[in-house]
Design a protein around this motif. Structure first.
Motif, mmCIF file in Angstrom:
data_model
loop_
_atom_site.group_PDB
_atom_site.id
_atom_site.type_symbol
_atom_site.label_atom_id
_atom_site.label_comp_id
_atom_site.label_asym_id
_atom_site.label_seq_id
_atom_site.Cartn_x
_atom_site.Cartn_y
_atom_site.Cartn_z
ATOM 1 N N LEU A 68 0.908 -1.116 0.059
ATOM 2 C CA LEU A 68 0.058 -0.014 -0.035
ATOM 3 C C LEU A 68 0.834 1.362 -0.043
ATOM 4 O O LEU A 68 0.397 2.312 -0.751
ATOM 5 N N TYR A 69 1.864 1.284 0.972
ATOM 6 C CA TYR A 69 2.673 2.566 0.978
ATOM 7 C C TYR A 69 3.465 2.729 -0.323
ATOM 8 O O TYR A 69 3.578 3.931 -0.898
ATOM 9 N N LEU A 71 2.442 1.806 -3.268
ATOM 10 C CA LEU A 71 1.468 2.210 -4.480
ATOM 11 C C LEU A 71 1.271 3.609 -4.344
ATOM 12 O O LEU A 71 1.229 4.468 -5.395
ATOM 13 N N ILE A 72 0.905 4.015 -3.042
ATOM 14 C CA ILE A 72 0.848 5.422 -2.597
ATOM 15 C C ILE A 72 2.006 6.173 -3.142
ATOM 16 O O ILE A 72 1.929 7.345 -3.841
ATOM 17 N N GLY A 73 3.008 5.695 -2.725
ATOM 18 C CA GLY A 73 4.403 6.520 -3.283
ATOM 19 C C GLY A 73 4.437 6.541 -4.912
ATOM 20 O O GLY A 73 4.996 7.534 -5.229
ATOM 21 N N LEU A 75 2.172 6.421 -7.187
ATOM 22 C CA LEU A 75 0.879 7.451 -7.611
ATOM 23 C C LEU A 75 1.441 8.966 -7.382
ATOM 24 O O LEU A 75 1.295 9.523 -8.302
ATOM 25 N N LEU A 76 2.227 9.014 -6.365
ATOM 26 C CA LEU A 76 2.478 10.500 -5.943
ATOM 27 C C LEU A 76 4.118 10.926 -6.365
ATOM 28 O O LEU A 76 4.512 12.009 -6.117
ATOM 29 N N GLY A 82 5.979 11.592 -3.528
ATOM 30 C CA GLY A 82 6.139 9.958 -3.771
ATOM 31 C C GLY A 82 7.394 9.401 -3.592
ATOM 32 O O GLY A 82 7.496 8.449 -2.981
ATOM 33 N N ILE A 85 7.853 9.328 0.164
ATOM 34 C CA ILE A 85 6.968 7.905 0.722
ATOM 35 C C ILE A 85 7.736 6.761 0.432
ATOM 36 O O ILE A 85 7.628 5.863 1.434
ATOM 37 N N TRP A 89 8.939 4.002 3.125
ATOM 38 C CA TRP A 89 8.772 2.579 3.189
ATOM 39 C C TRP A 89 10.073 1.869 3.047
ATOM 40 O O TRP A 89 10.051 0.839 3.873
#
Length: 119
Positions: A68-69, A71-73, A75-76, A82, A85, A89
């Motif tokens: 999850l971390y 994927l968020i990273g 995307l950003l 990102g 992030i 991670w």
């Protein structure tokens, strides 16, 4: 009944848990090993003693929360945050695996396998 934790030679589940932590760390460089690690954690979880089940639960959660971390990273990354992030991670993963290995080497259950953070 008191559960006695035994050394690696007498407890192959502890060896498997150690291998999974190492696979996660190698997964920083070779992503496929993380997937192999989570599959091994799922396979070994049910037949393990309770103290080892806590490690397998922690490892499974480490994989999914880490994904999850990431994927968020990913995307950003377009707006720059990102990369921070993803760096977070990386630190998070190394600390979780190191702490898990420390508890495993002392033959202790993971104290808080449901945490999103470190312990």
């Amino acid at each position: 009944m008191v559960e006695v934790n035994t050394p690696d030679a007498m407890n192959p589940g502890a060896t498997a848990a150690k291998i999974i932590y190492i696979l996660y760390l190698v997964g920083i460089f070779v992503a496929l090993t993380g997937l192999i690690g989570v599959i091994l954690a799922y396979v070994n979880q049910s037949g393990a003693p309770r103290w080892l089940q806590s490690h397998y639960r922690f490892q499974i959660r480490t994989f999914w929360i880490g994904l999850l971390y990431l994927l968020i990273g990913a995307l950003l990354t377009g707006i720059g945050v990102g990369w921070l992030i993803i760096l977070g991670w990386l630190i998070w993963l190394v600390v979780r695996c190191a702490q898990g290995l420390r508890y495993l080497d002392r033959w202790e259950a993971h104290p808080n396998p449901a945490t999103w953070f470190f312990t």
